[in-house]
Structures are given as C-alpha cells and as structure tokens.
Design an enzyme around this catalytic site. Structure first.
Site, PDB file in Angstrom:
ATOM      1  N   CYS A  15      -1.568   6.435 -25.366  1.00 12.36           N
ATOM      2  CA  CYS A  15      -2.266   7.434 -24.560  1.00 12.36           C
ATOM      3  C   CYS A  15      -2.331   8.803 -25.223  1.00 12.36           C
ATOM      4  O   CYS A  15      -3.008   9.702 -24.728  1.00 12.36           O
ATOM      5  CB  CYS A  15      -1.605   7.548 -23.191  1.00 12.36           C
ATOM      6  SG  CYS A  15      -1.881   6.101 -22.156  1.00 12.36           S
ATOM      7  N   THR A  48     -10.975  14.816  -8.286  1.00 13.36           N
ATOM      8  CA  THR A  48      -9.702  15.449  -8.646  1.00 13.36           C
ATOM      9  C   THR A  48      -9.042  14.797  -9.853  1.00 13.36           C
ATOM     10  O   THR A  48      -7.871  15.062 -10.129  1.00 13.36           O
ATOM     11  CB  THR A  48      -8.723  15.406  -7.455  1.00 13.36           C
ATOM     12  OG1 THR A  48      -8.427  14.042  -7.131  1.00 13.36           O
ATOM     13  CG2 THR A  48      -9.324  16.105  -6.245  1.00 13.36           C
ATOM     14  N   ASP A  51      -6.122   8.620 -10.384  1.00 16.77           N
ATOM     15  CA  ASP A  51      -5.786   7.543 -11.314  1.00 16.77           C
ATOM     16  C   ASP A  51      -6.722   6.347 -11.255  1.00 16.77           C
ATOM     17  O   ASP A  51      -6.845   5.611 -12.241  1.00 16.77           O
ATOM     18  CB  ASP A  51      -4.345   7.091 -11.047  1.00 16.77           C
ATOM     19  CG  ASP A  51      -3.349   8.194 -11.329  1.00 16.77           C
ATOM     20  OD1 ASP A  51      -3.241   8.600 -12.503  1.00 16.77           O
ATOM     21  OD2 ASP A  51      -2.713   8.691 -10.386  1.00 16.77           O
ATOM     22  N   ASP A 227       0.467   8.856 -11.870  1.00 15.11           N
ATOM     23  CA  ASP A 227       1.316   8.320 -12.940  1.00 15.11           C
ATOM     24  C   ASP A 227       1.255   9.254 -14.142  1.00 15.11           C
ATOM     25  O   ASP A 227       0.329  10.045 -14.306  1.00 15.11           O
ATOM     26  CB  ASP A 227       0.982   6.872 -13.287  1.00 15.11           C
ATOM     27  CG  ASP A 227      -0.378   6.671 -13.925  1.00 15.11           C
ATOM     28  OD1 ASP A 227      -1.212   7.584 -13.890  1.00 15.11           O
ATOM     29  OD2 ASP A 227      -0.615   5.573 -14.462  1.00 15.11           O
TER      30      ASP A 227
END
Length: 333
Positions: A15, A48, A51, A227
């Site tokens: 990531c 916003t 996830d 997360d």
C-alpha cells in the site's frame, strides 16, 4: 521456486505505492453520486473517502446492503504465497472496515509473463484463495493482464446490515479510539525489500483478517471506524476526523508497534509514501513535542493494517479519543 525476489520487480511495495492522498483527492474531486438512483440508495460512497461502497436494494426493503470494494498492489514481500495472503486480507479488510461480511471475490492479477514464471503467479493465487477460504468468502475467477510490473489483489462483494454500518464520518466527541493491529509493517517491508531480511511477525500481522475486530466493533455498538493502510494512521485518522467534524487526540506512548519497527526507522528504511503521508497531514496536525521518529511511525504506510475503531474494544489498546473540533484535526500528545 526460482529464487527470484518479487519485491525487486516493483517500484514500490504494498500500500506504500498508493497515489498520495492529496493528489488523489484532487483527481476525484466532484466525482460523487448525483441525485437519487433507481437502483437503490448509496449509503457509503466517494464523498468522505470511506473504505468501501455500500448500496441498498430498492426491491428488498429491510434486507441487507451490498458492499463492494477492490484493492491490489505490487509485491510487499518476496514469498509469492505470503504476498497472495497479504493482498487478499487487505482487500477483504475494506468490507470489514464498514461492518460487512465478504461473500465473493474475484482475483485481479497483473503479471510480467516474459520475466517471471507462472509457477510464482500460481502461488500468489493460492495464497489469496487460502485467506479467502479462511474468511468464508468464495473466489470466482477474476481478470489478468500482461504487465511489466507484478500486481495482485481482489475485488470483493459482501453484505452488511444497513442499520449497523461502520463509517468514517460518524465519529462523536468523547469517544475513545482503539487500534486493532500494531503499526510498523511499512518500515519493516521497506527493510525487507532493501536487504532481503524476513520478518515473519510482520507477515502474519498483514495476513491476519480483520474479521474478529469487525465483530468486536459491532458488538461494542461502534458506528465509526476505518482501516489503516497506505495513508498511515495519521492519514486515515485525519480523513475520519475531517469527515466527522471532530478533532482526534492521539497518545503517542499508547500506540503499539511491531518489534523492529523503531530500529528500521532509525536505520533509514522509510518509504516515500510514508514521508508523503506526513507532509499531507502536517499542516492539520499539532505534534507538540513528538519526536521525528514517532511522527514517521505514526505516518508509516501500512499494508493490511488493523481497524481504527471509535469505541473501546476488549484486548486492544485505546490510543486516543475524539474531542470537539479545534484549530487542528489531529493533536499528538
């Protein structure tokens, strides 16, 4: 196996290779849902930077909502099976982060077919399949392309109770913040890529599902969570605080880290993604007397990190709280 080091075929790792958050927000600005749609209500969308997407069925009132997400990245470790496990756990995490349950996934595979043998690709897919099975999630094929750089992940579909969602815009002042996995996989992965050193505890942390953390959050009555992945704890917490209209206070001494993470920072194994995360949140953050080492660790670009939940959860550390909005979105103490 061939002895090839997968991380040497990628410009970034995991990531940490995400597009920087500020640049990404400029790209997607204005690309939000329009008026009401005949195919259901979009309960969670792009607004916003949450996830996963969550949508209801108009012809099934009172039924579950559908959760959809996709996540893939370049090799974060050299072992192909472990990379597959980590990438699958990371993709499934987006479903857990909104309070959902994954049902079916499809593989997303990019592979340099003239450079890396397909035996390695098979191991990547096997790792993903094993973690999906652990999650009780079907894997129904997928899509592959010939690409100069290897990439792997999944698109995942799940379900959630629309009345019990976890959102990043639902934080309220007076709520504690709980972190369900230690930080530090970013700097350890960067050290692994540079030196070949293997950190099994970091691998197992990344490959661990966030399923139990999701269940604990819902049992605790939580309504706000996210997360922690490529934007680091500070980046994802900033998005949560901004979306919720609150300020987040972090007790730096309460934040847990993986063994070896501090040593990796001191040795200089800090990714460009981590430094970009820190640059992005710095104007919105009061760091107080927090040392540079701690700032970098708090911004460390995680891969398949834990959940950050606005509630107190058993067996996980409370690392801060939400308070009414101040001049800064984040306060580090």
């Amino acid at each position: 196996m061939t002895g090839k080091r997968l991380t040497q075929y990628a410009h970034g790792g995991g990531c940490a290779c995400k597009i920087p958050p500020g640049e990404l927000e400029d790209v997607v600005a204005g690309l939000t849902a329009g008026p009401a749609h005949p195919n259901g209500d979009l309960l969670i969308g792009l607004d916003t930077g949450d996830d996963a997407a969550v949508v209801t069925f108009p012809d099934a009132p009172g039924g579950p909502a559908v959760v959809a997400t996709a996540d893939f990245f370049t090799p974060v470790v050299d072992d192909p099976y472990d990379w597959g496990r980590i990438a699958a756990a990371n993709a499934l995490s987006d479903v857990y982060a909104v309070g959902g349950r994954p049902l079916v996934a499809v593989n997303l595979l990019a592979w340099p077919r003239d450079v890396l043998p397909f035996d390695l690709a098979r191991e990547v897919l096997r790792g993903g399949l094993d973690v999906a099975a652990q999650a009780g999630c079907h894997v129904g094929g997928g899509h592959s392309v010939d690409d100069p750089e290897p990439k792997y992940g999944m698109a995942v579909t799940g379900v959630a109770d629309p009345a019990r969602l976890l959102r990043n815009d639902a934080g309220k002042p007076g709520t504690p913040l709980t972190l369900t996995k230690p930080l530090g996989v970013g700097v350890l992965n960067n050290r692994h890529k540079a030196t070949g050193e293997v950190f099994p505890h970091a691998v197992e942390s990344m490959a661990a599902l966030n399923r139990d953390a999701c269940a604990a959050a819902l049992d605790a009555g939580a309504v706000c969570a996210t997360d922690i992945t490529g934007f680091g704890l500070l980046g994802h917490l900033y998005k949560l605080a901004r979306a919720s209209g609150v300020t987040a206070v972090i007790d730096a001494a309460a934040v847990p880290y993986l063994d070896g993470a501090r040593d990796a920072v001191r040795a200089g194994y800090v990714s460009g993604g981590t430094r970009r995360n820190l640059d992005w949140v710095a104007p919105r953050t009061d760091f107080g007397a927090t040392a540079e080492e701690d700032r970098l660790l708090l911004a460390d670009a995680q891969t398949s990190g834990g959940l950050l939940v606005a509630a107190e959860l058993p067996n996980h550390p409370v690392i801060g709280e939400l308070i009414p909005a101040t001049d800064h979105a984040l306060l580090i103490r």
